[in-house]
Design a protein around this motif. Structure first.
Motif, mmCIF file in Angstrom:
data_model
loop_
_atom_site.group_PDB
_atom_site.id
_atom_site.type_symbol
_atom_site.label_atom_id
_atom_site.label_comp_id
_atom_site.label_asym_id
_atom_site.label_seq_id
_atom_site.Cartn_x
_atom_site.Cartn_y
_atom_site.Cartn_z
ATOM 1 N N PRO A 15 10.692 2.512 4.598
ATOM 2 C CA PRO A 15 9.473 2.138 3.853
ATOM 3 C C PRO A 15 9.631 2.487 2.374
ATOM 4 C CG PRO A 15 8.916 3.393 5.831
ATOM 5 C CD PRO A 15 10.396 3.451 5.696
ATOM 6 N N ARG A 16 9.097 1.620 1.525
ATOM 7 C CA ARG A 16 9.168 1.891 0.086
ATOM 8 C C ARG A 16 8.196 2.998 -0.271
ATOM 9 N NH1 ARG A 16 8.582 -4.004 -0.295
ATOM 10 N NH2 ARG A 16 10.685 -4.842 -0.105
ATOM 11 N N GLY A 17 8.633 3.882 -1.116
ATOM 12 C CA GLY A 17 7.761 4.978 -1.539
ATOM 13 C C GLY A 17 7.146 4.688 -2.885
ATOM 14 N N ARG A 23 0.380 4.401 -10.710
ATOM 15 C CA ARG A 23 -0.440 4.647 -9.526
ATOM 16 C C ARG A 23 -0.390 3.471 -8.562
ATOM 17 N NH1 ARG A 23 -6.699 3.106 -10.429
ATOM 18 N NH2 ARG A 23 -6.245 1.067 -11.274
ATOM 19 N N GLY A 24 0.348 2.407 -8.921
ATOM 20 C CA GLY A 24 0.528 1.285 -7.998
ATOM 21 C C GLY A 24 -0.580 0.254 -8.102
ATOM 22 N N PHE A 25 -0.925 -0.368 -6.973
ATOM 23 C CA PHE A 25 -1.916 -1.456 -6.906
ATOM 24 C C PHE A 25 -1.534 -2.561 -7.878
ATOM 25 C CE2 PHE A 25 -4.655 0.711 -4.083
ATOM 26 C CZ PHE A 25 -4.644 2.045 -4.447
ATOM 27 N N ARG A 31 -2.525 -9.069 -2.541
ATOM 28 C CA ARG A 31 -3.952 -9.245 -2.255
ATOM 29 C C ARG A 31 -4.709 -9.715 -3.479
ATOM 30 N NH1 ARG A 31 -7.149 -4.996 1.051
ATOM 31 N NH2 ARG A 31 -6.203 -3.353 -0.196
ATOM 32 N N LYS A 35 -9.067 -11.908 -4.247
ATOM 33 C CA LYS A 35 -10.231 -11.228 -4.797
ATOM 34 C C LYS A 35 -10.678 -11.975 -6.036
ATOM 35 C CE LYS A 35 -11.358 -6.767 -6.816
ATOM 36 N NZ LYS A 35 -12.732 -6.568 -6.415
ATOM 37 N N LEU B 56 -2.494 4.494 -0.318
ATOM 38 C CA LEU B 56 -2.681 3.290 0.480
ATOM 39 C C LEU B 56 -1.304 2.705 0.767
ATOM 40 C CD1 LEU B 56 -4.883 1.314 1.598
ATOM 41 C CD2 LEU B 56 -4.434 -0.070 -0.427
ATOM 42 N N ARG B 57 -1.076 2.340 2.020
ATOM 43 C CA ARG B 57 0.197 1.736 2.400
ATOM 44 C C ARG B 57 -0.043 0.489 3.233
ATOM 45 N NH1 ARG B 57 4.241 5.644 1.666
ATOM 46 N NH2 ARG B 57 3.364 7.705 1.314
ATOM 47 N N GLN B 58 0.954 -0.394 3.210
ATOM 48 C CA GLN B 58 0.932 -1.546 4.115
ATOM 49 C C GLN B 58 1.105 -0.986 5.525
ATOM 50 O OE1 GLN B 58 0.521 -4.635 2.668
ATOM 51 N NE2 GLN B 58 0.165 -5.412 4.726
ATOM 52 N N ASP B 63 5.101 0.627 3.553
ATOM 53 C CA ASP B 63 5.369 0.496 2.118
ATOM 54 C C ASP B 63 4.170 0.976 1.314
ATOM 55 O OD1 ASP B 63 7.135 -2.690 2.368
ATOM 56 O OD2 ASP B 63 7.867 -0.628 2.492
ATOM 57 N N TRP B 64 4.465 1.782 0.305
ATOM 58 C CA TRP B 64 3.419 2.309 -0.569
ATOM 59 C C TRP B 64 2.830 1.177 -1.400
ATOM 60 C CZ3 TRP B 64 3.703 2.720 -6.102
ATOM 61 C CH2 TRP B 64 2.701 3.530 -6.683
ATOM 62 N N ILE B 65 1.498 1.156 -1.504
ATOM 63 C CA ILE B 65 0.846 0.157 -2.344
ATOM 64 C C ILE B 65 0.294 0.836 -3.591
ATOM 65 C CG2 ILE B 65 -1.127 -1.433 -2.518
ATOM 66 C CD1 ILE B 65 -0.803 -1.950 0.484
ATOM 67 N N GLY B 66 -0.378 1.974 -3.395
ATOM 68 C CA GLY B 66 -0.936 2.652 -4.556
ATOM 69 C C GLY B 66 -1.485 4.012 -4.184
ATOM 70 N N THR B 67 -1.793 4.787 -5.202
ATOM 71 C CA THR B 67 -2.350 6.129 -5.033
ATOM 72 C C THR B 67 -3.706 6.179 -5.710
ATOM 73 O OG1 THR B 67 -0.119 7.042 -5.066
ATOM 74 C CG2 THR B 67 -1.917 8.582 -5.444
ATOM 75 N N PHE B 68 -4.706 6.709 -5.008
ATOM 76 C CA PHE B 68 -6.052 6.813 -5.579
ATOM 77 C C PHE B 68 -6.135 8.104 -6.388
ATOM 78 C CE2 PHE B 68 -7.757 3.240 -3.342
ATOM 79 C CZ PHE B 68 -7.143 3.218 -2.101
ATOM 80 N N LEU B 69 -6.255 7.966 -7.693
ATOM 81 C CA LEU B 69 -6.269 9.143 -8.566
ATOM 82 C C LEU B 69 -7.682 9.461 -9.012
ATOM 83 C CD1 LEU B 69 -3.222 8.265 -10.834
ATOM 84 C CD2 LEU B 69 -3.286 9.784 -8.870
ATOM 85 N N ALA B 101 -10.099 -0.835 -2.889
ATOM 86 C CA ALA B 101 -8.758 -0.672 -2.307
ATOM 87 C C ALA B 101 -7.791 -1.766 -2.736
ATOM 88 C CB ALA B 101 -8.847 -0.628 -0.784
ATOM 89 N N VAL B 102 -8.274 -2.737 -3.495
ATOM 90 C CA VAL B 102 -7.368 -3.774 -4.004
ATOM 91 C C VAL B 102 -6.858 -3.370 -5.383
ATOM 92 C CG1 VAL B 102 -7.124 -6.210 -4.619
ATOM 93 C CG2 VAL B 102 -8.535 -5.556 -2.677
ATOM 94 N N SER B 103 -7.754 -2.859 -6.225
ATOM 95 C CA SER B 103 -7.351 -2.494 -7.587
ATOM 96 C C SER B 103 -7.009 -1.015 -7.718
ATOM 97 C CB SER B 103 -8.481 -2.818 -8.564
ATOM 98 O OG SER B 103 -9.595 -1.965 -8.303
ATOM 99 N N GLY B 104 -7.486 -0.188 -6.763
ATOM 100 C CA GLY B 104 -7.254 1.250 -6.874
ATOM 101 C C GLY B 104 -8.283 1.962 -7.728
#
Lengths: 131, 363
Positions: A15-17, A23-25, A31, A35, B56-58, B63-69, B101-104
């Motif tokens: 899995p990708r980390g 912070r990602g997204f 997705r 939206k 948040l992961r798939q 797979d990591w999608i993002g971190t809620f800061l 959860a889409v934009s973080g």
């Protein structure tokens, strides 16, 4: 105690980390298109992108949605509209690589229930299901 | 040639993973949120701070999608709404937060009077239930975030878990020694269960209205409507969390001996057990499609495990019997993103795994 000789299940990758710097997204993440965007002045990072690659991305996104819709159908009751006004219902099982055939079970036909069947996609006009 | 489980380790948290939750199945697949007690070291700029970072992961790949800061303390509880458009977290900074959860982005911060431990959305995502050390259940109307929440009192010790049930008409809540059922409309207690040992976890299965409760070495199943007991199993060690498969064929559980156990729900027979974590397991959950389960541990990792070992799913690739057996000695696919060390670690972690039944795993 003797453990049986086994091989570990192969994996495509790990899995990708986290990427370590954000912070990602990702704004262009899978997705984002669904939206509805809050109307705002768009920066033009994509102005340079050719029409062709935009179209390709749109095609890829649509294809992915279709494949995910097939995944969502697995195990569900689906109603198929076939030629000559024939309607049948069945539990969807799987499709083949080219989406040329649907493997279904408990196919309710006008002449009885078929436990397992292959529906030719070329025979199907439309199908519908409730997720 | 029998297949051995290859767990997928999701890195990113470096502190204990204390809670995890899956979303429902969405057009984009399903998602997983995890909460950890302290700093995620992957952001150097913030590495000096000891804040929990929910990720948040798939769901099917990890797979990591993002971190809620945003939280300023350990995050004790995390959840996603059904379509994974929103996330909610409960933290030691006395707040619960709701996130896009889409934009973080953080959508709202809900102030509490003490550590918040648990959060749960209703099916329609209009209300959020929270509970924590102040012993109160709170119901927030997410369409009116400025309004005061409705409060339900009655617990005599800190609330560990609170869940909506019976189509959001009732609420289940657990503190150290009791599990209570409340009516949402009247905000009154309907029934309660008392335990001699500390309740470590609770899971609610809507289809069939089943409640899974763990305490001591017991994994107990109760009716979520009446709280009447259905059955219970004893594990070899203290269990911290258990999850029932959506089709109710299996359950998985993990706890203080670092191992994951898989049981047949109908017979109670132990089917498989796995070592792999380097610390107690705090949380374990089946994915919404039942194809995998995720475990979170004190060792700071989240691991994904296949329900049916050897099946092609997510990142796992089935090996077909026609393929040349000489090549099956080790995974034959290329690993462009892994180093030799990671490959070594991946295969050696499984060298101690124990099967309690024959290698023919039940489907």
């Amino acid at each position: 105690m003797q453990t049986p000789v086994t091989i570990p299940v192969p994996v495509l990758r790990l899995p990708r980390g986290p990427d370590g710097f954000s912070r990602g997204f990702a704004p262009d993440g899978r997705r984002a298109p669904l939206k509805p965007e809050v109307p705002q002045i768009q920066e033009c990072p994509i102005a340079q992108e050719s029409l062709e690659s935009q179209e390709q991305r749109a095609r890829a996104a649509l294809r992915e949605r279709y494949l995910r819709s097939l995944l969502a159908m697995v195990g569900r009751q689906v109603s198929f509209t076939l030629h000559e006004g024939v309607r049948v219902a069945a539990h969807f099982g799987a499709t083949d690589l080219d989406v040329a055939n649907f493997y279904v079970s408990q196919l309710q036909t006008p002449i009885g229930v078929q436990a397992e069947a292959l529906l030719r996609c070329s025979d199907i006009i439309s199908y519908t299901f409730k997720p | 040639m029998a297949m051995r489980q290859t767990p997928l380790t999701c890195s990113g948290h470096t502190r204990p993973v204390v809670d995890l939750a899956f979303s429902g199945i969405t057009p984009y697949g399903y998602f997983l949120i995890s909460a950890c007690k302290g700093a995620g070291q992957h952001l150097p700029a913030l590495s000096g701070q000891r804040y929990g970072k929910p990720m948040l992961r798939q769901g099917d790949t990890g797979d990591w999608i993002g971190t809620f800061l945003g939280h300023k303390g350990a995050v004790w509880g995390a959840t996603l709404n059904k379509d994974a458009s929103k996330a909610a977290t409960a933290a030691a900074d006395f707040t619960a937060k709701v996130w896009d959860a889409v934009s973080g982005d953080e959508l709202m911060t809900l102030a509490h009077k003490h550590i918040v431990k648990t959060v749960d959305f209703t099916q329609d995502s209009n209300y959020l239930l929270t509970g924590g050390q102040d012993k109160l259940l709170r119901i927030y109307d997410l369409n009116k975030p400025e309004a005061e929440p409705k409060e339900i009192s009655g617990h005599t010790s800190g609330i560990k878990k609170a869940l909506w049930c019976s189509e959001d008409k009732q609420i289940l809540s657990a503190d150290d020694k009791t599990v209570r059922l409340w009516d949402h409309a009247t905000m009154t207690e309907v029934k309660s269960l008392n335990f001699n040992m500390s309740v470590s976890s609770m899971e609610y299965i809507p289809e069939g209205e089943i409640l899974v409760i763990t305490y001591g070495r017991s994994i107990a199943f109760h009716s979520a409507v009446s709280l009447d007991p259905i059955k219970s199993f004893e594990a070899p060690a203290t269990i911290n969390s258990a999850s029932l498969h959506p089709e109710k064929e299996f359950l998985v559980a993990g706890g203080e001996d670092f191992k994951l156990y898989k049981y047949d729900y109908n017979s109670g027979e132990e089917l498989e057990s796995y070592k792999g974590h380097f610390g107690p397991i705090h949380c374990v959950r089946f994915s919404p499609d039942g194809e995998l389960y995720a475990s979170g541990s004190e060792d700071g990792t989240l691991r994904l495990w296949q329900t049916v070992v050897g099946k092609t799913y997510g990142l796992w690739k089935c090996v077909l019997p026609e393929e040349d057996s000489a090549e099956l000695a080790k995974p034959k696919l290329g690993f462009p993103e892994t180093t030799e060390e990671e490959l070594e670690e991946m295969t050696s972690e499984n060298s101690d795994c124990i099967y309690s039944s024959t290698p023919d795993v039940k489907a």
